[in-house]
Design a protein around this motif. Sequence first.
Motif, PDB file in Angstrom:
ATOM      1  N   VAL A  45       0.290  -4.890  27.725  1.00  0.00           N
ATOM      2  CA  VAL A  45       0.148  -3.928  26.623  1.00  0.00           C
ATOM      3  C   VAL A  45       0.146  -2.503  27.166  1.00  0.00           C
ATOM      4  O   VAL A  45       0.822  -1.614  26.640  1.00  0.00           O
ATOM      5  N   SER A  49       3.179   0.177  26.585  1.00  0.00           N
ATOM      6  CA  SER A  49       2.899   1.469  25.950  1.00  0.00           C
ATOM      7  C   SER A  49       3.401   2.620  26.804  1.00  0.00           C
ATOM      8  O   SER A  49       3.946   3.596  26.283  1.00  0.00           O
ATOM      9  N   VAL A  95       0.334  -2.474  18.098  1.00  0.00           N
ATOM     10  CA  VAL A  95      -0.743  -3.028  18.916  1.00  0.00           C
ATOM     11  C   VAL A  95      -1.971  -3.289  18.054  1.00  0.00           C
ATOM     12  O   VAL A  95      -2.711  -4.237  18.290  1.00  0.00           O
ATOM     13  N   ALA A 123      -3.517   0.311  24.945  1.00  0.00           N
ATOM     14  CA  ALA A 123      -2.240   0.869  24.502  1.00  0.00           C
ATOM     15  C   ALA A 123      -2.284   2.396  24.552  1.00  0.00           C
ATOM     16  O   ALA A 123      -1.323   3.042  24.986  1.00  0.00           O
TER      17      ALA A 123
END
Length: 155
Positions: A45, A49, A95, A123
């Motif tokens: 994640v 990002s 997210v 994120a």
Amino acid sequence: MSQIWHIHAGGIGLRLLLSVVFGGAIGLERGWRNRDAGFRTHILVCMGSALFMMISIFGFGDQHVDASTHPVDPLVEPNLLADPSRLAAQVISGVGFLGAGMIMQNGKTVFGLSTAASIWVVAAIGLCMGAGFFFCGVTAACLVLIVQMIFSVKG
């Protein structure tokens, strides 16, 4: 690299490395507590990002127009339909949806909220790393670790 990219390979590598290190650190804490979203999930994640943030900043370089010297006229420039920096905002929504899947209820007990929140904040840390806003990303990661490790007592 294409001429629209105004970042060197070292800058890309540093951003991705920091997202892996700090996303992984938060994921380790979640893993130690036997949470579903642990080490790998948090790394992915955070790194994802960071990638989206770099695309937002550097991937559309030829479309950035200085409105003070060159106002954007959709009739003159029909291909300039959107602000590419909005891509990062979609990470927040996406997210958030991913994190919502971590929240479960068993009777009157709700669990997974901290894991969902940690995925969401990871994120944001990834977006910071991708933007090169390192102090903010590192500080946030350290604070998340402190919060997750010290304030884990239910009250």
